[in-house]
Write an enzyme that holds these catalytic residues in place. Structure first.
Site, PDB file in Angstrom:
ATOM      1  N   TRP A   6       0.853  -1.362   0.148  1.00 17.84           N
ATOM      2  CA  TRP A   6      -0.034   0.148   0.106  1.00 17.84           C
ATOM      3  C   TRP A   6       0.984   1.238  -0.062  1.00 17.84           C
ATOM      4  O   TRP A   6       0.408   2.333  -0.678  1.00 17.84           O
ATOM      5  CB  TRP A   6      -1.037   0.015   1.090  1.00 17.84           C
ATOM      6  CG  TRP A   6      -2.191  -1.051   0.897  1.00 17.84           C
ATOM      7  CD1 TRP A   6      -2.384  -2.084   1.456  1.00 17.84           C
ATOM      8  CD2 TRP A   6      -2.976  -0.959  -0.151  1.00 17.84           C
ATOM      9  NE1 TRP A   6      -3.453  -2.672   0.802  1.00 17.84           N
ATOM     10  CE2 TRP A   6      -3.825  -1.993  -0.033  1.00 17.84           C
ATOM     11  CE3 TRP A   6      -3.470   0.176  -1.227  1.00 17.84           C
ATOM     12  CZ2 TRP A   6      -5.008  -2.146  -0.884  1.00 17.84           C
ATOM     13  CZ3 TRP A   6      -4.425  -0.144  -1.958  1.00 17.84           C
ATOM     14  CH2 TRP A   6      -5.204  -1.285  -2.001  1.00 17.84           C
ATOM     15  N   ASP A  33      -2.251   6.352   6.591  1.00 22.06           N
ATOM     16  CA  ASP A  33      -3.100   5.742   5.960  1.00 22.06           C
ATOM     17  C   ASP A  33      -3.543   4.522   6.943  1.00 22.06           C
ATOM     18  O   ASP A  33      -2.684   3.814   7.178  1.00 22.06           O
ATOM     19  CB  ASP A  33      -2.598   5.028   4.569  1.00 22.06           C
ATOM     20  CG  ASP A  33      -3.668   4.146   4.129  1.00 22.06           C
ATOM     21  OD1 ASP A  33      -4.508   4.006   4.599  1.00 22.06           O
ATOM     22  OD2 ASP A  33      -3.401   3.434   2.828  1.00 22.06           O
ATOM     23  N   LYS A  65     -13.289  -1.833   6.208  1.00 17.77           N
ATOM     24  CA  LYS A  65     -12.605  -2.842   7.172  1.00 17.77           C
ATOM     25  C   LYS A  65     -12.666  -2.650   8.380  1.00 17.77           C
ATOM     26  O   LYS A  65     -13.402  -3.634   8.971  1.00 17.77           O
ATOM     27  CB  LYS A  65     -11.023  -2.600   6.707  1.00 17.77           C
ATOM     28  CG  LYS A  65     -10.250  -3.133   5.537  1.00 17.77           C
ATOM     29  CD  LYS A  65      -9.423  -2.219   4.944  1.00 17.77           C
ATOM     30  CE  LYS A  65      -9.135  -2.805   3.527  1.00 17.77           C
ATOM     31  NZ  LYS A  65      -8.109  -2.000   2.877  1.00 17.77           N
TER      32      LYS A  65
END
Ligand code: PLP
Length: 366
Positions: free
Chosen positions: A108, A178, A202
C-alpha cells in the site's frame, strides 16, 4: 458457522470488504424498510433532508468522541475509497514544496508512492525492502525529510501483515497516515497527525465511503493547478461533506458501527479484545511446526495475521477446506501468496477459536 435467528453465517476473514458486527447487520435489517418512522428506507432519504442531517451530525459527534479528535481538525466523509486519497493528499498538501516524504513499508505504501510521483518528487525516507517487508525501519535510520511537504506512512500494511508500534516524530512536518486497515482498532493520538484517512470497508463500515481527518491549517496550502473540484478538500469542508450527493447508505452504516464501538466500551476496550485475539493466533502459530509466520513480534499486525503451511500446495488445500467449514477469506493477497486471517474489530473471539480448532485439525491430518 454462526447461527443467528434467521440464518447461518460463516466467519469471514477477508481483508476487505470485511465482516461487520452481527448486531449492526440485524439493526440495518430491522429498520431497512422504514427508517426511524420516516416511511422510507435510509437509502431513499435526500442527503439534504433533516433526517439525514441527524446521521451527519451524529457520526461527527461519535467519531470525535471515540477518537478524541481536537477542535482544530475537520472530519470528512468522502467517496473514491482509500486510493483517491493517494492523489488527493499530494494535490492538496504539496503547496509550495517540491517534494513529499514517504516510508515504503509494503504494497500500500508503494501504490501511494507511485500516485504521488504523478504530482511531485518523492523522497523515500526508508524502505522495508531489505527485510522483504517483514520489518519496519526504526526512525533513526530514516533519511532527512525536513524539507518535504509532509511525511506519509501506512500504519498497518494490510497485505504484508506488519503494523507500526510507534508514531513517527516529524516536528513541524505534517504527518499523514493511511489507517485504512487499523482505524478504531486502538486509541491513536490524533493531535500528532496532520491527516489520518481510512476507507470504510475494513473497520468502519461498508465500501463506498472514506473518512479523512485533517488539521485545519493544512487547508491553507495552495492546491495543485487543475485539481478537479471533487478532489479539493476545501470544497468538502465548506459543505460538511455534502458537496455532492453523499454515499448516504454507507454513511449510515458507518454511524451504526460507531455506535457499536461505543457500546463495546470504546477504543481502549477494543484494543484489549484485538490484542487478545491476535495473541491467541500468533501464539498458536509460533508453537506449531506446521504453520509459519516469520515476522518479528515487534512488527506483527494485530489486524492481518499472515501465515503459511510448509508448502504452497498445503496452503491451497487449507484455504479450500477451511471454506467448507465456514471459515472464508483466508487466502493471502495475490501479490504475496500464503494465507491471511484478517481479524478486524468485528471478528468475534468465537471466530478465532473456530479458526484455531480448524488449524489444529488440519495440521494433525496432514
Ligand atoms: C484496503 C486498503 C486501501 C484501499 O482502499 P480502496 O478503498 O480499495 O481504494 C488503502 N490502504 C490500505 C492500507 C488498505 O488496507
Amino acid at each position: 458457522m454462526q447461527q443467528t435467528k434467521n440464518t447461518t453465517r460463516v466467519f469471514n476473514f477477508s481483508a476487505g470488504p470485511a465482516t461487520l458486527p452481527l448486531v449492526v447487520l440485524e439493526k440495518i435489517q430491522a429498520e431497512l424498510l422504514n427508517w426511524h418512522n420516516c416511511g422510507m428506507s435510509v437509502m431513499e432519504l435526500s442527503h439534504r433532508s433533516s433526517e439525514f442531517k441527524n446521521i451527519v451530525d451524529e457520526s461527527q459527534k461519535n467519531i470525535r468522541e471515540l477518537m478524541q479528535i481536537p477542535k482544530n481538525y475537520h472530519v470528512l466523509f468522502l467517496q473514491g475509497g482509500g486510493r483517491s486519497q493517494f492523489a488527493m493528499i499530494p494535490m492538496n498538501i504539496l503547496g509550495d514544496f517540491s517534494s513529499a516524504a514517504y516510508v515504503d513499508n509494503g504494497i500500500w505504501s508503494q501504490i501511494a508512492i507511485a500516485e504521488a510521483k504523478i504530482y511531485t518528487n518523492v523522497n523515500v525516507v526508508a524502505s522495508g525492502e531489505g527485510s522483504k517487508y517483514k520489518e519496519i525501519p526504526t526512525q533513526k535510520e530514516w533519511r532527512d525529510f525536513s524539507k518535504d511537504a509532509y511525511l506519509y506512512y501506512v500504519d498497518n500494511e494490510t497485505v504484508n501483515g506488519i503494523e507500526y508500534q510507534f508514531v513517527p516524530e516529524t516536528g513541524d512536518v505534517p504527518l499523514v497516515s493511511d489507517m485504512s486497515s487499523n482505524i478504531l482498532s486502538r486509541p491513536f493520538d490524533v493531535s500528532k497527525y496532520g491527516i489520518i484517512f481510512a476507507c470504510a470497508q475494513k473497520n468502519l463500515g461498508t465500501a463506498g465511503i472514506t473518512m479523512v481527518i485533517i488539521r485545519d491549517d493544512l487547508l491553507n496550502r495552495s492546491v495543485v493547478a487543475n485539481t478537479p473540484s471533487m478532489f479539493r478538500f476545501q470544497n468538502h469542508v465548506n459543505d460538511n461533506s455534502l458537496y455532492n450527493t453523499a454515499p448516504t447508505f454507507s454513511w449510515y452504516v458507518v454511524n451504526e458501527v460507531l455506535k457499536w464501538v461505543k457500546a463495546e466500551g470504546g477504543l481502549a476496550a477494543l484494543a484489549k479484545h484485538n490484542a487478545t485475539k491476535a495473541k491467541k493466533l500468533y501464539d498458536y502459530i509460533d508453537a506449531s511446526d506446521f504453520y509459519f509466520n516469520d515476522i518479528d513480534s515487534k512488527f506483527r499486525s494485530r489486524m492481518n495475521v499472515v501465515f503459511r503451511c510448509k508448502t504452497e500446495e498445503l496452503d491451497d488445500k487449507f484455504e479450500k477446506q477451511a471454506q467448507l467449514q465456514g471459515l472464508t477469506g483466508l487466502k493471502g493477497h495475490r501479490y504475496v501468496g500464503g494465507l491471511r486471517a484478517s481479524i478486524y474489530n468485528a471478528m468475534p473471539q468465537e471466530g478465532i477459536d473456530a479458526l484455531l480448532e480448524f488449524m489444529d485439525h488440519f495440521a494433525k491430518s496432514h
